[in-house]
Design a protein around this motif. Sequence first.
Motif, PDB file in Angstrom:
ATOM      1  N   SER A 156      81.952  39.118  54.855  1.00  0.00           N
ATOM      2  CA  SER A 156      82.352  38.545  56.141  1.00  0.00           C
ATOM      3  C   SER A 156      83.310  37.381  55.968  1.00  0.00           C
ATOM      4  CB  SER A 156      81.129  38.083  56.922  1.00  0.00           C
ATOM      5  OG  SER A 156      80.404  37.127  56.175  1.00  0.00           O
ATOM      6  N   SER A 157      83.224  36.679  54.829  1.00  0.00           N
ATOM      7  CA  SER A 157      84.149  35.559  54.655  1.00  0.00           C
ATOM      8  C   SER A 157      85.563  36.085  54.435  1.00  0.00           C
ATOM      9  CB  SER A 157      83.720  34.671  53.490  1.00  0.00           C
ATOM     10  OG  SER A 157      83.718  35.397  52.286  1.00  0.00           O
ATOM     11  N   ALA A 158      85.693  37.283  53.870  1.00  0.00           N
ATOM     12  CA  ALA A 158      87.034  37.848  53.639  1.00  0.00           C
ATOM     13  C   ALA A 158      87.725  38.140  54.964  1.00  0.00           C
ATOM     14  CB  ALA A 158      86.928  39.124  52.799  1.00  0.00           C
TER      15      ALA A 158
ATOM     16  N   GLY B 161      77.066  31.248  42.661  1.00  0.00           N
ATOM     17  CA  GLY B 161      76.888  32.282  41.634  1.00  0.00           C
ATOM     18  C   GLY B 161      78.050  32.275  40.653  1.00  0.00           C
ATOM     19  N   MET B 162      79.269  32.234  41.192  1.00  0.00           N
ATOM     20  CA  MET B 162      80.447  32.250  40.308  1.00  0.00           C
ATOM     21  C   MET B 162      80.461  31.040  39.392  1.00  0.00           C
ATOM     22  SD  MET B 162      83.731  33.372  42.510  1.00  0.00           S
ATOM     23  CE  MET B 162      83.559  34.650  43.725  1.00  0.00           C
ATOM     24  N   GLN B 163      80.146  29.885  39.972  1.00  0.00           N
ATOM     25  CA  GLN B 163      80.200  28.665  39.164  1.00  0.00           C
ATOM     26  C   GLN B 163      79.226  28.754  37.981  1.00  0.00           C
ATOM     27  OE1 GLN B 163      79.947  25.076  41.416  1.00  0.00           O
ATOM     28  NE2 GLN B 163      79.836  23.792  39.587  1.00  0.00           N
TER      29      GLN B 163
ATOM     30  N   SER C  81      88.546  31.681  51.360  1.00  0.00           N
ATOM     31  CA  SER C  81      87.623  32.459  50.535  1.00  0.00           C
ATOM     32  C   SER C  81      88.513  33.349  49.692  1.00  0.00           C
ATOM     33  CB  SER C  81      86.737  33.284  51.461  1.00  0.00           C
ATOM     34  OG  SER C  81      86.002  34.217  50.731  1.00  0.00           O
ATOM     35  N   GLY C  82      88.281  33.374  48.388  1.00  0.00           N
ATOM     36  CA  GLY C  82      89.196  34.094  47.500  1.00  0.00           C
ATOM     37  C   GLY C  82      89.492  35.501  47.987  1.00  0.00           C
ATOM     38  N   SER C  83      88.424  36.275  48.241  1.00  0.00           N
ATOM     39  CA  SER C  83      88.616  37.678  48.593  1.00  0.00           C
ATOM     40  C   SER C  83      89.359  37.845  49.922  1.00  0.00           C
ATOM     41  CB  SER C  83      87.267  38.391  48.642  1.00  0.00           C
ATOM     42  OG  SER C  83      86.395  37.730  49.523  1.00  0.00           O
ATOM     43  N   ALA C  84      89.412  36.799  50.744  1.00  0.00           N
ATOM     44  CA  ALA C  84      90.111  36.897  52.035  1.00  0.00           C
ATOM     45  C   ALA C  84      91.592  37.196  51.854  1.00  0.00           C
ATOM     46  CB  ALA C  84      89.948  35.596  52.817  1.00  0.00           C
TER      47      ALA C  84
ATOM     48  N   TYR D 118      79.028  47.782  44.334  1.00  0.00           N
ATOM     49  CA  TYR D 118      78.177  46.789  45.000  1.00  0.00           C
ATOM     50  C   TYR D 118      78.803  45.412  44.829  1.00  0.00           C
ATOM     51  CZ  TYR D 118      74.526  50.355  44.961  1.00  0.00           C
ATOM     52  OH  TYR D 118      73.817  51.507  45.156  1.00  0.00           O
ATOM     53  N   ASP D 119      78.877  44.660  45.941  1.00  0.00           N
ATOM     54  CA  ASP D 119      79.316  43.264  45.868  1.00  0.00           C
ATOM     55  C   ASP D 119      78.106  42.353  45.642  1.00  0.00           C
ATOM     56  OD1 ASP D 119      82.001  43.692  46.006  1.00  0.00           O
ATOM     57  OD2 ASP D 119      82.185  43.336  48.144  1.00  0.00           O
ATOM     58  N   ALA D 120      78.216  41.120  46.092  1.00  0.00           N
ATOM     59  CA  ALA D 120      77.134  40.158  45.849  1.00  0.00           C
ATOM     60  C   ALA D 120      76.005  40.362  46.850  1.00  0.00           C
ATOM     61  CB  ALA D 120      77.688  38.745  45.922  1.00  0.00           C
TER      62      ALA D 120
ATOM     63  N   ILE E 122      86.695  45.839  50.309  1.00  0.00           N
ATOM     64  CA  ILE E 122      85.670  45.985  49.273  1.00  0.00           C
ATOM     65  C   ILE E 122      86.366  46.195  47.929  1.00  0.00           C
ATOM     66  CG2 ILE E 122      83.711  47.368  48.426  1.00  0.00           C
ATOM     67  CD1 ILE E 122      82.996  46.007  51.034  1.00  0.00           C
ATOM     68  N   ALA E 123      86.048  45.332  46.971  1.00  0.00           N
ATOM     69  CA  ALA E 123      86.754  45.372  45.688  1.00  0.00           C
ATOM     70  C   ALA E 123      86.276  46.516  44.795  1.00  0.00           C
ATOM     71  CB  ALA E 123      86.558  44.042  44.964  1.00  0.00           C
ATOM     72  N   CYS E 124      87.237  47.134  44.117  1.00  0.00           N
ATOM     73  CA  CYS E 124      86.940  48.116  43.054  1.00  0.00           C
ATOM     74  C   CYS E 124      86.952  47.399  41.711  1.00  0.00           C
ATOM     75  CB  CYS E 124      87.995  49.214  43.037  1.00  0.00           C
ATOM     76  SG  CYS E 124      88.080  50.111  44.562  1.00  0.00           S
ATOM     77  N   ILE E 125      87.869  46.441  41.562  1.00  0.00           N
ATOM     78  CA  ILE E 125      87.853  45.531  40.406  1.00  0.00           C
ATOM     79  C   ILE E 125      87.456  44.174  40.978  1.00  0.00           C
ATOM     80  CG2 ILE E 125      89.193  44.477  38.511  1.00  0.00           C
ATOM     81  CD1 ILE E 125      88.995  47.544  38.288  1.00  0.00           C
ATOM     82  N   LYS E 126      86.314  43.683  40.556  1.00  0.00           N
ATOM     83  CA  LYS E 126      85.710  42.525  41.217  1.00  0.00           C
ATOM     84  C   LYS E 126      86.321  41.201  40.787  1.00  0.00           C
ATOM     85  CE  LYS E 126      82.424  45.169  43.008  1.00  0.00           C
ATOM     86  NZ  LYS E 126      82.598  45.674  44.379  1.00  0.00           N
ATOM     87  N   TYR E 127      86.493  40.333  41.779  1.00  0.00           N
ATOM     88  CA  TYR E 127      86.804  38.928  41.534  1.00  0.00           C
ATOM     89  C   TYR E 127      85.473  38.220  41.331  1.00  0.00           C
ATOM     90  CZ  TYR E 127      86.923  34.314  43.945  1.00  0.00           C
ATOM     91  OH  TYR E 127      86.719  33.020  44.331  1.00  0.00           O
ATOM     92  N   TRP E 128      85.287  37.569  40.214  1.00  0.00           N
ATOM     93  CA  TRP E 128      84.051  36.795  39.990  1.00  0.00           C
ATOM     94  C   TRP E 128      84.361  35.685  39.008  1.00  0.00           C
ATOM     95  CZ3 TRP E 128      80.184  36.715  43.153  1.00  0.00           C
ATOM     96  CH2 TRP E 128      79.002  36.046  42.781  1.00  0.00           C
TER      97      TRP E 128
HETATM   98  O1  PMV Z   1      85.600  35.575  48.227  1.00  0.00           O
HETATM   99  P1  PMV Z   1      84.162  35.385  47.916  1.00  0.00           P
HETATM  100  O2  PMV Z   1      83.851  34.000  47.496  1.00  0.00           O
HETATM  101  O3  PMV Z   1      83.266  35.856  49.045  1.00  0.00           O
HETATM  102  O4  PMV Z   1      83.776  36.292  46.643  1.00  0.00           O
HETATM  103  C1  PMV Z   1      83.742  37.681  46.661  1.00  0.00           C
HETATM  104  C2  PMV Z   1      83.147  38.227  45.428  1.00  0.00           C
HETATM  105  C3  PMV Z   1      82.884  39.735  45.409  1.00  0.00           C
HETATM  106  O5  PMV Z   1      82.757  40.230  46.722  1.00  0.00           O
HETATM  107  C4  PMV Z   1      81.554  39.984  44.702  1.00  0.00           C
HETATM  108  C5  PMV Z   1      83.950  40.482  44.635  1.00  0.00           C
HETATM  109  C6  PMV Z   1      85.273  40.675  45.326  1.00  0.00           C
HETATM  110  O6  PMV Z   1      86.267  40.782  44.603  1.00  0.00           O
HETATM  111  O7  PMV Z   1      85.331  40.775  46.564  1.00  0.00           O
END
Ligand code: PMV
Length: 354
Positions: free
Chosen positions: A122-124, A213-215, A155-158, A307-309, A14-20
């Motif tokens: 879950s994708s992470a 959403g990101m796009q 998935s980026g966060s993975a 909170y994430d997405a 779970i991110a504290c500094i979010k990737y978006w």
């Molecule tokens: O990796 P993705 O495409 O599921 O994006 C994750 C985006 C957030 O969960 C909202 C933020 C993050 O850094 O995990």
Amino acid sequence: MTLYQATASAPVNIACIKYWGKRDTKLILPTNSSLSVTLDQDHLRSTTTSRADPSFERDRLWLNGKEEDIKAGGRTATCITEMKRLRKQEVEDKQPNEPKISEYSVHIASFNNFPTAAGLASSASGFAALVSSLAQLYHLPVSPSTLSLIARQGSGSACRSLFGGFVAWEMGSASDGSDSYAVEVAPQAHWPDLHALICVVSDDKKGTSSTSGMQRTVETSPLLQHRIKEVVPKRMKDISKAILDKDFDSFARITMADSNQFHAVALDTEPPIFYMNDVSKSIIALIVEYNRVSVANGGGYKAAYTYDAGPNAVIYAPKENIKEIIQLIVKYFPQHEGLFKDVFGLFGGADLNS
Ligand code: PMV
């Protein structure tokens, strides 16, 4: 006959500094660096088994028992291709006696022990477990950071779930993505007193996927441009220091501010995106008040929300506060008792019955 099979599991982070935001959608290169905590508990994991066999006609994937299409050129296909390439490069080309299993197709079965796509990342865990199981199957002598380069393309966060504890994803600057990978900031054992509670407000599938959403945010939000240039670089430094110093006040302030800004950026998107619902917002109000009373009485911050997405709250807090936080939430959200069938502790766990 040799059986080429391996199983690996990976936890959610779970991110504290979010990737978006992505600057390259194919390679999944982010518009900013991010930092997360890996929730190292049994409850929130993906477990994946991979098998390679000369009799398999094509690569196949089962997710929670249901077969999923592996789209040509899609993310799963990219991860599998990249892992096969690594096997060839790191093992078969260097040691000609090793079996050429990179030429076999693979069958992959993955299970999540929590709701898929409910804002619980879950994708992470899924792509991290997929890459880890193939790395074991292929006996790859490579570091978690190297594997994170491949998981990132799923998935980026993975990429951050390849490490436990506190993990940064450095955005990098190379156009081929070779310097956009995860690194450990501190292991879990560095700050075992920090726990996380997950309040499952809803386990419905989320409305707007992180990809679309990101796009939209990248294309339309002026606030995102300010965030990636002026805000995140300093926050990355400050929160890393807070973690190394075990400074919960700073950690909490930065984590909450970054969650707020991520949701502000979603709102700044055209058309706007709302990930939190009214229960999520009330939990924010509760944590804000809880901290305010503590600070007014000469204490420090006691909890931090993020909170994430999706609408589910993750609350970070020192272990000693967890019981009180659960009591507060149960008191103020009695109609949401279902919330607590899924409350998980990080680094040891919160026992609801104690
Ligand atoms: O990796 P993705 O495409 O599921 O994006 C994750 C985006 C957030 O969960 C909202 C933020 C993050 O850094 O995990």
